[in-house]
Every structure is written in structure tokens, then in C-alpha cells.
Scaffold this active site. Structure first.
Site, PDB file in Angstrom:
ATOM      1  N   ASP A  57       0.846  -1.196   0.000  1.00  0.00           N
ATOM      2  CA  ASP A  57       0.000   0.000   0.000  1.00  0.00           C
ATOM      3  C   ASP A  57       0.878   1.241   0.000  1.00  0.00           C
ATOM      4  O   ASP A  57       1.812   1.356   0.800  1.00  0.00           O
ATOM      5  CB  ASP A  57      -0.896   0.022   1.237  1.00  0.00           C
ATOM      6  CG  ASP A  57      -1.700   1.312   1.320  1.00  0.00           C
ATOM      7  OD1 ASP A  57      -2.726   1.404   0.627  1.00  0.00           O
ATOM      8  OD2 ASP A  57      -1.296   2.234   2.060  1.00  0.00           O
ATOM      9  N   TYR A  62       2.866  10.210  -0.002  1.00  0.00           N
ATOM     10  CA  TYR A  62       4.036   9.703   0.703  1.00  0.00           C
ATOM     11  C   TYR A  62       5.341   9.981  -0.043  1.00  0.00           C
ATOM     12  O   TYR A  62       6.417   9.879   0.540  1.00  0.00           O
ATOM     13  CB  TYR A  62       3.927   8.190   0.933  1.00  0.00           C
ATOM     14  CG  TYR A  62       2.649   7.704   1.551  1.00  0.00           C
ATOM     15  CD1 TYR A  62       1.811   8.553   2.287  1.00  0.00           C
ATOM     16  CD2 TYR A  62       2.258   6.375   1.400  1.00  0.00           C
ATOM     17  CE1 TYR A  62       0.634   8.089   2.835  1.00  0.00           C
ATOM     18  CE2 TYR A  62       1.080   5.902   1.963  1.00  0.00           C
ATOM     19  CZ  TYR A  62       0.264   6.760   2.664  1.00  0.00           C
ATOM     20  OH  TYR A  62      -0.908   6.293   3.209  1.00  0.00           O
ATOM     21  N   LYS A  87      -2.897   5.859  -3.882  1.00  0.00           N
ATOM     22  CA  LYS A  87      -3.959   6.830  -3.645  1.00  0.00           C
ATOM     23  C   LYS A  87      -3.555   8.195  -4.193  1.00  0.00           C
ATOM     24  O   LYS A  87      -2.383   8.555  -4.150  1.00  0.00           O
ATOM     25  CB  LYS A  87      -4.229   6.952  -2.129  1.00  0.00           C
ATOM     26  CG  LYS A  87      -4.502   5.635  -1.442  1.00  0.00           C
ATOM     27  CD  LYS A  87      -4.640   5.762   0.064  1.00  0.00           C
ATOM     28  CE  LYS A  87      -3.318   5.726   0.804  1.00  0.00           C
ATOM     29  NZ  LYS A  87      -2.659   4.412   0.784  1.00  0.00           N
ATOM     30  N   HIS A 118      -7.920   9.413  -1.948  1.00  0.00           N
ATOM     31  CA  HIS A 118      -7.316   9.389  -0.622  1.00  0.00           C
ATOM     32  C   HIS A 118      -8.257   9.939   0.457  1.00  0.00           C
ATOM     33  O   HIS A 118      -8.292   9.435   1.580  1.00  0.00           O
ATOM     34  CB  HIS A 118      -6.005  10.177  -0.639  1.00  0.00           C
ATOM     35  CG  HIS A 118      -5.025   9.763   0.396  1.00  0.00           C
ATOM     36  ND1 HIS A 118      -3.664   9.806   0.206  1.00  0.00           N
ATOM     37  CD2 HIS A 118      -5.194   9.282   1.648  1.00  0.00           C
ATOM     38  CE1 HIS A 118      -3.039   9.372   1.295  1.00  0.00           C
ATOM     39  NE2 HIS A 118      -3.941   9.066   2.184  1.00  0.00           N
TER      40      HIS A 118
END
Length: 331
Positions: A57, A62, A87, A118
Site C-alpha cells: 500500500d 508519501y 492513492k 485518498h
């Protein structure tokens, strides 16, 4: 304590598109490219895949998609065996197709298994302006654009941080039901209403911060790893305290995606135990015996003063469907 005697969890859950998904995956929210943590993240993903993990994931936020893609290629595990979830953030709600291309380019893979919105909220394309819940693009408009993406490059679509309220609104107009809803879920925010609701609609719940976020945002969250309730169960099952929470979630039919750079914890986190009904009920009731806590309320970079109210990116807990007008928790 460790994973001695506990076999690797190879359990898979069915999805509403006819596919399946591993019950346990690896989260990747730390270690952005160009930092000291990048190599550590790369190595942890390679190690996890070689140790039996088949779900990774990640997210555009990120800033690690390039590392994730590189690690997948370096692992030697066939791409077809790995479920990749990523996402897109609020600035892409106006153009999910461009968001998909961005993730494909960063990951450098041919397709994404599950592409998630998200959050239900959107921002302007430059990310500077918060868009109100009733302003365009609404999450329903974004979802309709996402539906057009399903195909060879995007095998399935889903949502993240949706409640019964936002899902109900989405499903009234959706042609494709989300395959998953990834939400904050741990013993102090167990989503005892949301999970059965999603099950009734054929949506699989995926949990983030299943271990309470390690107390990063508040001392009470550490209770999930330190309270006697959890340490006693761990001792009984000869497992780590973290595995207690992961096992509790998976036993409820929920996908878990713990993040760890420690090889020992990567090994341990995929070796679940079977909890008794009494233990399951005790953890379900921890929100009452220990206290309720919602990590999302404490994500500082998302906190905004909007229309005279304290909000998360322009949304109140009532807008999200987390609480009613009296402040009662609904999920």
C-alpha cells in the site's frame, strides 16, 4: 516473544469485482526519495515480498512511489502475484486520469491494482485552496471520472476515509461500487458500525494505523501497544502486542497494512493468531474501557480554519459523517 509456531498468513479476502486481496500487506508511508530512509524503505519492501507479503500500500502523498516500484522489480516476485494499492491527493480530484498517469509513471509499472481517492475532500489544482464539501469537484464528480479509468492500467478503484454518510451519497450515483474503503481503524476507533455497513454494500474495509499510530499523536493512542488488555492477550498467544491488533482486525474481515522497516516485525506482522470471542469482545470494548481516540483529528498539516470553523481541509466531523450534530461518534 516472536513468531515461533505461527505460520505465515496467506489468507485472502474476496473483492466485489471477482478478485481477491491479501489480508495482510505492507504500508509504505515513510522514507521518501532522496532521504536517508529511502534505502531502508526499499530494502524493507524487497524483504517483505521475499518473506511472503503480496500486498503493498502506498500513496502519492508519501512521495515513495518510485521506491515502491523499484523494490517490486528488485524483489524477483512476479508482478502478477503482487497487489499494488496507491492513492491520489486532493489536487487531483479535478483530473483522476492525470493522477493515474502520474502514479504509473512514478511506480514505473504497467498497471495499478487498486486506485483510491485518498480523502473525500478536494483542493484547487495547485493545492492551495480548500474546496468546500458542496463545491465542485465533489467526491461524487471525482468518482464518476474514476469509473472511466477501470481497465488494463487500473484494475479496480476504491475510496479512503469514507464513512457511511459519504458512501451512501456516493453509492446513490455510482455505476461501480468501490472495491475497498481504507479507513483509520484501531481498538480506540474500531468502526463497529462502518465495517458491517461496508460489508452489506460489498465493500472491503482496509485499516490504517491498526496499532493506534504508536502514540505519535497522543499518549492515549499508545495504550493499544502498552495497556494490560493487549499485553495479556499477547502473552497468552506468544505473539507481539502489535500482532494482537492485526489479528483482531483480520478476524473481523478487515485488511491490514502495517508499516515497519524492522525485519523482525515484518516477519512477525504476517504471522497472525486466532483470538477467542472473549478477547475479540474485550478489544471491541476498549473504546469504552480505555477511551475513544481519532488520529485524523490530530493531523496538523490538514487542519484549516474554514468558514469560521476548525476543520480538516474544510470538512467538519459532521461533514465527514464521523459524528452527528451532537458530537456522537457514528462510525
Amino acid at each position: 516473544m516472536g513468531s515461533i509456531g505461527h505460520p505465515v498468513c496467506t489468507k485472502r479476502f474476496p473483492l466485489n469485482n471477482g478478485g481477491t486481496i491479501p489480508a495482510v500487506g505492507l504500508g509504505t508511508w515513510q522514507g521518501k526519495a532522496g532521504t536517508d530512509n529511502a534505502e531502508e524503505l526499499h530494502n524493507s519492501i524487497v524483504y517483505a515480498l521475499r518473506a511472503g507479503y503480496r500486498l503493498i500500500d502506498t500513496a502519492q502523498l508519501y512521495e515513495v512511489e518510485s521506491i515502491v516500484g523499484s523494490a517490486i522489480r528488485a524483489s524477483g516476485v512476479p508482478r502478477s502475484e503482487i497487489t499494488v494499492v496507491t492513492k491520489f491527493w486532493g489536487e487531483w480530484h479535478h483530473d483522476p486520469a492525470a493522477a493515474l498517469e502520474k502514479s504509473l509513471r512514478e511506480l514505473d509499472i504497467d498497471y495499478i491494482d487498486i486506485f483510491l481517492m485518498h480523502w473525500p475532500w478536494a483542493t484547487s489544482p495547485d493545492g492551495k485552496k480548500v474546496i468546500a464539501p458542496d463545491e465542485s469537484p465533489t467526491f461524487i464528480e471525482t468518482w464518476k471520472a474514476m469509473e472511466k479509468l477501470v481497465g488494463e492500467k487500473c484494475r479496480a478503484i476504491g475510496v479512503s476515509n469514507f464513512s457511511q454518510k459519504t458512501l451512501e451519497a456516493l453509492l446513490r450515483e455510482a455505476k461501480i461500487v468501490p472495491v475497498v474503503n481504507q479507513v483509520e481503524l484501531h481498538a480506540l476507533n474500531p468502526c463497529l458500525n462502518l465495517v458491517p455497513y461496508c460489508e452489506s454494500k460489498g465493500i472491503r474495509v482496509m485499516s490504517w494505523s491498526t496499532m493506534g499510530g504508536g502514540g505519535l499523536h497522543s499518549p492515549i493512542a499508545r495504550e493499544v501497544l502498552t495497556n494490560k488488555l493487549f499485553t495479556d492477550i499477547a502473552a497468552k498467544h506468544h505473539c507481539s502486542v502489535g500482532v494482537v491488533s492485526l489479528s483482531w482486525a483480520v478476524q473481523r474481515g478487515i485488511i491490514v497494512i502495517p508499516k515497519s522497516s524492522s525485519r523482525e516485525r515484518i516477519d512477525t506482522n504476517i504471522r497472525l493468531v486466532t483470538l477467542t470471542d472473549e478477547e475479540m469482545n474485550a478489544i471491541n470494548n476498549a473504546q469504552h474501557t480505555i477511551g475513544k481516540f481519532r488520529i485524523a483529528d490530530h493531523i496538523k498539516f490538514m487542519q484549516r480554519e474554514f468558514r469560521g470553523k476548525k476543520t480538516l481541509m474544510g470538512w467538519t466531523p459532521e461533514d465527514f459523517g464521523w459524528e452527528d450534530s451532537q458530537g456522537n461518534w457514528l462510525t
